[in-house]
Design an enzyme around this catalytic site. Structure first.
Site: not given
Ligand code: NAD
Length: 473
Positions: A251, A217
């Site tokens: 998002c 997502e």
């Molecule tokens: P992010 O990708 O920075 O982090 C998300 C999660 O991934 C965190 O728990 C983080 O600890 C983990 N993470 C970080 N590095 C990782 C790695 N190398 N391997 C595995 N996991 C890792 O995202 P964010 O800043 O928390 O959220 C914002 C982003 O999420 C935006 O792009 C937004 O559009 C997207 N988002 C999408 C939805 C959806 O439903 N499609 C909903 C909310 C947010």
């Protein structure tokens, strides 16, 4: 940062869940509902504390927003799961074709086993407990890794889950990207990730090593198309609401607006009025969320600086006197004439900045959208249904709301997810239940089976039966 409750190390926790899932493959309705009820009770009895934790993490984020966008959405989803679970769990009868008669067939719906959930910070309860609840309802064990950027919320979730669930049933793992990487390398039966497209790629690669299927997502740039037939005053309020909810850190927030070239000034006026109506002031307004961290705020400021230096017109649409103070409450702005090469026009914005792109004809708007990665959401405003259908038929996006923003996510009957760079796989409602379910086809043969007519040695009987079937099909 690297702290993993309960006291089991990450791999040992996974092994405990894995072994439990293999020891109890069939998970009865009563146990699934009991798990849902425990999660629901946890949310209900700690709702104020959870909202306070979210507020502490953001600096400013109203408990009412958490109540509506996190807790209400969760409750609605869990109520739907509770209600429909008996029907969704049932074996699904499938009609059997003539050439397999009199066999009978059905699809048995079974839990996958252990589901990993990695969550983001922006709606830290909905986007973690939501998929976790769905996976539990589908009979799975769940390990959840919430975001390190909401430390108060994530720590409280870990404590509450530990009180209500056995570690091999449902656990929360705390930590930053280092823990998240180790987490994504576990051989889950399914890994559900919500976050950025960039990290999503890494998660998909880590999961592929174990042949773990993923749901991604992700984010992206969701266009908001204003048709020539649109009433801008009404649309501007809905666009401002969708854009400025959680200060744009959503998002599916409209990322940019596409509108007919001669309506830019009208839109600027309507949007400015809409912002003032929803947020009479910005600084110190408890309804207007802060940007989650200094780093995120600095990135947004850099996007604006680059746009301005590149010749774009940046218009502060904050109500008069409502200048940004401390607490990272960033003024909403419109950006006109932004060049396509700017970061603002390439990266997901995730803040209260709304670029406005003028188009000459609707086909230009369609071409603009189709030149870019497929978006998570698309919004269309207008009354000309033929123009609406033309755009919807020629663009592909994760989801669509017509004449509003965000609302398709709140409809539990609609699958929610992205496409292409905005993700793959969808959840919510039955689509979510099936995401975490093995749909096992079962064919029950009868003593006399038509298939025996096709056994060797191949002779006249075989030819006759094949000839009949050819004519029949
Ligand atoms: P992010 O990708 O920075 O982090 C998300 C999660 O991934 C965190 O728990 C983080 O600890 C983990 N993470 C970080 N590095 C990782 C790695 N190398 N391997 C595995 N996991 C890792 O995202 P964010 O800043 O928390 O959220 C914002 C982003 O999420 C935006 O792009 C937004 O559009 C997207 N988002 C999408 C939805 C959806 O439903 N499609 C909903 C909310 C947010």
């Amino acid at each position: 940062m690297t702290q993993i409750p309960p006291s089991l190390p990450l791999r040992a926790l996974f092994d405990a869940q894995y072994n439990a899932s293999r020891a109890q493959v069939g998970v009865p309705l009563a146990l699934r509902r009991d798990r849902l009820a425990r999660l629901r009770a946890l949310i209900d009895s700690h709702a104020p504390a959870l909202a306070e934790a979210v507020e502490a993490d953001f600096g400013v984020r109203s408990p009412q927003l958490t109540e509506a966008a996190d807790l209400f959405v969760l409750r609605a989803g869990m109520a739907q799961l509770h209600k429909h679970l008996p029907g969704w769990m049932k074996p699904q009868r499938v009609a059997t074709p003539l050439y397999l008669q009199p066999a009978r067939a059905h699809i048995q719906r079974q839990p996958l086993g252990v589901v990993g959930v990695i969550g983001p910070w922006n709606y830290p309860l909905q986007l973690t407990f939501g998929p976790a609840a769905t996976a539990l309802a589908a009979g799975n064990r769940v390990m959840l890794k919430p975001s390190e950027l909401t430390p108060h919320t994530s720590a409280l979730m870990a404590t509450l889950v530990q009180q209500a669930f056995a570690a091999d049933e449902f656990s929360v793992v705390l930590g930053g990207p280092d823990v998240a990487q180790d987490f994504s390398r576990l051989p889950f039966d399914h890994l559900f990730f919500t976050g950025s497209t960039q990290v999503g790629r890494q998660v998909a690669a880590a999961a592929a090593a174990n042949l773990t299927p993923t749901t991604l997502e992700l984010g992206g740039k969701s266009p908001c198309v204003i048709d020539a037939s649109c009433d801008l005053n009404d649309a501007a309020v809905k666009i401002a609401h969708g854009k400025l909810l959680n200060a744009g850190q959503t998002c599916i927030a409209p990322d940019y607006v596409l509108l007919p070239r001669d309506r830019e000034a009208e839109f600027e006026r309507a949007y400015t009025a809409a912002v003032a109506r929803l947020f009479p002031r910005i600084a110190g307004n408890p309804d207007y969320a802060a940007i989650v961290s200094e780093r995120h705020q600095a990135r947004l400021v850099a996007l604006l600086d680059e746009a301005q230096a590149g010749g774009a017109r940046v218009v502060n649409v904050a109500p008069p006197g409502g200048t940004s103070g401390g607490a990272r409450q960033m003024n909403p702005v419109l950006v006109f004439d932004a060049a396509p090469g700017l970061r603002l026009m390439g990266e997901e914005i995730f803040g209260p900045i709304l670029p406005v792109v003028a188009y000459d004809g609707i086909d230009d708007a369609i071409a603009f959208i189709n030149l870019r990665p497929r978006p998570l959401a698309l919004y269309w405003f207008g009354s000309d249904t033929a123009a609406r259908d033309r755009l919807l038929n020629r663009t592909v996006s994760g989801g669509v709301t017509v004449n509003d923003t965000l609302m398709h996510i709140a409809h539990e009957g609609l699958p929610f997810g992205g496409v292409g760079e905005s993700g793959w796989g969808s959840y919510h409602g039955e689509a979510g239940f099936l995401r975490f379910t093995q749909q096992k086809p079962v064919l029950v043969q009868s003593r006399w089976a038509m298939g025996q007519l096709f056994y060797p040695p191949y002779g006249a009987r075989f030819q006759r039966v094949m000839g009949l079937l050819k004519r029949w099909l």
